[in-house]
Design a protein around this motif. Structure first.
Motif, PDB file in Angstrom:
ATOM      1  N   UNK A 344       0.821  -1.210   0.000  1.00 30.36           N
ATOM      2  CA  UNK A 344       0.000   0.000   0.000  1.00 30.36           C
ATOM      3  C   UNK A 344       0.854   1.259   0.000  1.00 30.36           C
ATOM      4  N   UNK A 345       2.053   1.204   0.585  1.00 25.54           N
ATOM      5  CA  UNK A 345       2.946   2.367   0.547  1.00 25.54           C
ATOM      6  C   UNK A 345       3.286   2.719  -0.897  1.00 25.54           C
ATOM      7  N   UNK A 346       3.430   1.700  -1.741  1.00 33.61           N
ATOM      8  CA  UNK A 346       3.733   1.939  -3.160  1.00 33.61           C
ATOM      9  C   UNK A 346       2.478   2.190  -3.991  1.00 33.61           C
ATOM     10  N   UNK A 347       1.312   1.883  -3.463  1.00 33.81           N
ATOM     11  CA  UNK A 347       0.073   1.928  -4.247  1.00 33.81           C
ATOM     12  C   UNK A 347      -0.935   2.887  -3.624  1.00 33.81           C
ATOM     13  N   UNK A 348      -0.449   3.858  -2.848  1.00 34.53           N
ATOM     14  CA  UNK A 348      -1.356   4.683  -2.048  1.00 34.53           C
ATOM     15  C   UNK A 348      -2.293   5.560  -2.853  1.00 34.53           C
ATOM     16  N   UNK A 349      -3.525   5.142  -2.992  1.00 32.46           N
ATOM     17  CA  UNK A 349      -4.578   5.941  -3.619  1.00 32.46           C
ATOM     18  C   UNK A 349      -5.899   5.319  -3.186  1.00 32.46           C
ATOM     19  N   UNK A 644      14.218   2.041  -0.923  1.00 33.68           N
ATOM     20  CA  UNK A 644      13.847   3.275  -1.625  1.00 33.68           C
ATOM     21  C   UNK A 644      12.886   2.999  -2.772  1.00 33.68           C
ATOM     22  N   UNK A 645      12.709   1.719  -3.124  1.00 30.02           N
ATOM     23  CA  UNK A 645      11.703   1.382  -4.134  1.00 30.02           C
ATOM     24  C   UNK A 645      10.301   1.764  -3.648  1.00 30.02           C
ATOM     25  N   UNK A 646      10.108   1.834  -2.339  1.00 26.78           N
ATOM     26  CA  UNK A 646       8.815   2.291  -1.805  1.00 26.78           C
ATOM     27  C   UNK A 646       8.534   3.719  -2.261  1.00 26.78           C
ATOM     28  N   UNK A 647       9.566   4.550  -2.181  1.00 32.46           N
ATOM     29  CA  UNK A 647       9.429   5.940  -2.621  1.00 32.46           C
ATOM     30  C   UNK A 647       9.262   6.015  -4.134  1.00 32.46           C
ATOM     31  N   UNK A 648      10.079   5.270  -4.872  1.00 34.00           N
ATOM     32  CA  UNK A 648      10.064   5.364  -6.335  1.00 34.00           C
ATOM     33  C   UNK A 648       8.729   4.911  -6.912  1.00 34.00           C
ATOM     34  N   UNK A 649       8.219   3.765  -6.457  1.00 31.58           N
ATOM     35  CA  UNK A 649       6.961   3.265  -7.012  1.00 31.58           C
ATOM     36  C   UNK A 649       5.772   4.092  -6.574  1.00 31.58           C
ATOM     37  N   UNK A 650       5.830   4.626  -5.355  1.00 33.16           N
ATOM     38  CA  UNK A 650       4.742   5.498  -4.910  1.00 33.16           C
ATOM     39  C   UNK A 650       4.703   6.764  -5.767  1.00 33.16           C
ATOM     40  N   UNK A 651       5.876   7.322  -6.043  1.00 31.65           N
ATOM     41  CA  UNK A 651       5.929   8.509  -6.889  1.00 31.65           C
ATOM     42  C   UNK A 651       5.448   8.202  -8.306  1.00 31.65           C
ATOM     43  N   UNK A 652       5.884   7.046  -8.851  1.00 37.60           N
ATOM     44  CA  UNK A 652       5.468   6.672 -10.207  1.00 37.60           C
ATOM     45  C   UNK A 652       3.964   6.475 -10.284  1.00 37.60           C
ATOM     46  N   UNK A 653       3.394   5.829  -9.272  1.00 37.96           N
ATOM     47  CA  UNK A 653       1.945   5.607  -9.269  1.00 37.96           C
ATOM     48  C   UNK A 653       1.195   6.934  -9.211  1.00 37.96           C
ATOM     49  N   UNK A 654       1.669   7.838  -8.370  1.00 38.37           N
ATOM     50  CA  UNK A 654       0.996   9.130  -8.236  1.00 38.37           C
ATOM     51  C   UNK A 654       1.093   9.940  -9.526  1.00 38.37           C
TER      52      UNK A 654
END
Length: 737
Positions: A344-349, A644-654
């Motif tokens: 969910x950290x990477x998919x937060x929406x 840091x993939x948590x940050x990268x994928x969350x940013x990409x998803x957003x």
């Protein structure tokens, strides 16, 4: 049954109502009857196919002979008319010559049949060469494929007629027909006999067709009788087969005339097993009761975790990495929460989370119906992990509320924004010109950040630091679990020279970085943490200046750096020498001990990290410890960076969600055209579902899986056990032979 299109009906009779001996007798009778029906049907079908070919030969060859007869008659009439107009003096000489030629005519024989169309040209060429051109052959194409009587398969064929002279040519032609698989059939030159033969063949075909249909009807009735009880019989036979397969593993005690079985069973099931054995002895009127005795063994027992439909999918994710050895700490307990949370950290929406939640609720509400159906491979995986996806969707809604994103759109759900424009010049929604007019936004991200110039720098800083905090926390949890493993297996060596140095090394560097992040958040300092961490190694004696976050920070950094450097040799050197000393102490005076005791003597070594060899190899233990130390030291850096993939994928998803909203939906609504609106909405829906709800979900799932397998479980989880596989009838009906 499948070839005849007769389906097997579901079981309507209880299994206890049938006996295996009765089933065997019944199946024998049905098999004999079915074999007889099939044999008769094959004979009739072969005769029917031969008659069909014969009928085609009669029709096609008859057409050839009829046309040849008409042509010969017309030619004879023409010759006679020409002869009538010639001179009378020449006429007797011509008639005499004709009569002489007629006495020299040779009677030609002929053969008719069918040859496969792909072989027809070769067949004709071979006939011509074998007879040196002394044949005349005619072929006619059959438009529809015919069933070959020998093979029973459809084939395209040609009808042929071969004229020859002499028995020698005939024998050659017969051998060539046999070699080419050409079926020959008798044929008469007489047109009257041809018509009679066609009539007879047609009558026999209709009779055979009626007989074959009656046989097929009888066979279908028999197959229907079998199909009514096939599933019941099949399940009964499978269960009996499974029972006998297990009985074959038992050993026979010849003296006591009984079977001896050795196996594993859960401790909690011991009383149930004894009760089942007693009931079986009473039901079978056995003169000898069953004996249940617990054995002591040096073999490693299998691993068994009691799961339900909610936890089984998570346990399967853990077991895919490796099955826990007996009594090893199970990562699945923590994975139930941490796996969907990191996803969910990477998919937060929370908009996307609601979509996944609705799809998952459909699977859960219809699970009884779907569990009894055969689903596709992808659908089967999604249905099996429906409760994992449920947790992922709930956590996605939670993190989406924290990020304040609903399909990339912020909403002031919990309170108005804490900031407002100072004047109309801040209409660009930049932070410059915004003043705080209310209390801090109570939950999650203030919606005013979205769309501002500093949105990306602020969110990047927030999510990157949050990723490091989450990663260091989970890695610390993994190292703490290694302590509980070592304490359970009573390995003090692993506690003092593995757990403690690892905790010191990780937290002296990245634990300290996490503390600096929290202090910076709390104090609002402008210190550069990159500079602090880099020069902590390169120039530890330099003053920090404006990057100092708390008093005596330089002294603390020197102390932490010293502890990190000291912890590395503590991980590397003491453990191999201590294991060697323990081995020598245990084996002093026991050089010639039996091999059975050798395994026991190495028990501590095995739990302490060695490979459990019969002879203690110091060099191998030392190299193993060296590899383990280097892996941990380098992994502490790489694993932290991996989070840091948590940050990268969350940013990409957003950003993807924002692009689809602004460049598709808002762009379409900018036109005053209903058709463009509809197209824009359709494209937005397909892009959201295809990219964000499918591809991004799979991507975040795989990254969360990697973080658990590599960064978390390798800190404490060996995963070198094997599963407990009890005897069960649950999957018997679905197993393939």
């Amino acid at each position: 049954m499948s070839k005849a299109g007769v389906p097997a009906k579901e079981m309507l009779v209880k299994e206890n109502d049938i006996d295996l001996d009765d089933v065997e007798v019944k199946l024998g009778e049905l098999e004999a009857e079915l074999v007889e029906i099939n044999a008769n049907n094959d004979k009739l079908q072969r005769s029917y196919n031969e008659l069909m070919e014969y009928k085609l030969v009669l029709q096609k060859a008859g057409e050839f002979f009829s046309s040849a007869h008409r042509s010969a008659t017309d030619q004879q009439s023409e010759i006679e008319s020409q002869q009538a107009g010639e001179d009378l003096l020449e006429s007797p000489l011509l008639q005499e010559e004709k009569s002489i030629d007629s006495t020299k005519q040779v009677k030609l024989g002929f053969l008719t049949g069918l040859v496969p169309r792909e072989k027809s040209m070769v067949f004709e060429r071979i006939l011509f060469r074998a007879t040196r051109g002394n044949i005349f052959i005619r072929q006619t194409v059959i438009e529809e494929p015919v069933i070959d009587p020998n093979t029973g398969e459809k084939a395209e064929k040609n009808v042929f007629v071969v004229f020859y002279s002499g028995e020698r040519a005939k024998s050659k032609i017969l051998k060539i027909c046999e070699a080419f698989g050409a079926n020959r059939y008798p044929f008469s030159e007489d047109l009257g006999k041809q018509a009679q033969m066609i009539t007879e063949v047609s009558g026999r075909l209709s009779e055979l067709k009626t007989t074959i249909d009656a046989g097929l009807g009888q066979r279908n009735i028999l197959l229907q009788t079998i199909g009514d009880k096939f599933e019941l019989w099949n399940l009964k036979v499978r269960k009996e087969k499974a029972i006998y397969h297990t009985l074959n593993m038992l050993s026979l005690d010849v003296t006591k005339k009984c079977l001896v079985a050795e196996g594993w069973s859960p401790v909690f099931a011991s009383n149930e097993i004894q009760d089942a054995l007693q009931r079986a002895a009473v039901d079978s009127n056995s003169q000898v009761g069953s004996i249940f005795q617990v054995l002591r063994t040096k073999e490693s027992p299998p691993t068994y975790f009691r799961t339900n439909k909610f936890t089984s999918a998570i346990q399967e994710i853990v077991d895919a990495y490796g099955v826990a050895k007996y009594q090893e700490a199970n990562p699945g307990v923590f994975t139930i929460v941490t796996f969907p949370f990191l996803f969910a950290v990477m998919f937060g929406d929370w908009g996307h989370g609601i979509c996944i939640l609705l799809a998952t609720m459909y699977l859960i509400l219809r699970e009884k119906k779907l569990s009894s159906q055969k689903l596709g491979d992808i659908m089967e995986m999604a249905f099996g992990g429906r409760y994992v996806i449920l947790m992922m969707s709930l956590f996605s809604i939670y993190t989406g509320l924290i990020y304040n994103e609903f399909f990339s759109i912020p909403y002031p759900l919990f309170a108005p924004s804490a900031y407002d424009c100072r004047d109309t010049s801040c209409s660009e929604a930049t932070t410059i010109g915004l003043i705080k007019v209310r209390d801090t936004y109570p939950f999650g991200l203030d919606p005013v950040w979205h769309g501002s110039r500093s949105e990306l720098p602020f969110l990047n800083s927030l999510k990157m630091k949050m990723s490091i905090l989450l990663g260091v926390s989970q890695m610390n949890l993994g190292i703490i679990m290694s302590y509980f493993n070592a304490r359970f297996f009573k390995s003090s060596v692993n506690i003092w020279f593995q757990f403690i140095p690892q905790m010191i090394f990780l937290n002296s560097l990245f634990g300290y970085l996490s503390v600096l992040i929290i202090i910076k958040w709390c104090t609002g300092s402008q210190a550069d943490l990159y500079h602090v961490m880099i020069y902590m190694f390169l120039s530890p004696m330099d003053e920090l200046g404006e990057n100092q976050l708390f008093p005596h920070q330089k002294t603390v950094q020197l102390l932490l750096l010293f502890l990190a450097l000291v912890s590395v040799p503590c991980m590397l050197l003491p453990k191999p020498f201590i294991l060697k000393k323990q081995h020598e102490a245990r084996h002093q005076g026991q050089l010639y001990a039996p091999l059975d005791e050798t395994d026991e003597s190495l028990h501590v070594e095995t739990s302490g990290g060695s490979h459990g060899h019969e002879e203690f190899e110091f060099s191998e233990i030392f190299v193993h410890q060296l590899i383990h130390t280097i892996e941990f030291v380098l992994g502490a850096v790489s694993n932290t960076a991996s989070y840091l993939r948590l940050w990268a994928l969350s940013l990409a998803h957003s950003e993807l969600s924002s692009v689809f909203y602004e460049k598709v939906l808002l762009l379409a609504f900018g036109y005053n055209n209903v058709l463009i609106w509809i197209v824009g909405i359709i494209v937005f829906i397909f892009a959201t579902v295809g990219v964000l709800l499918v591809m991004e979900t799979l991507s975040a799932f795989l990254h969360a899986l990697r973080l658990h397998w590599v960064e978390f479980q390798n800190k404490f989880y060996e995963g070198d056990g094997y599963k407990f596989a009890p005897f069960t009838f649950v999957f018997t009906a679905n197993e393939d032979e």
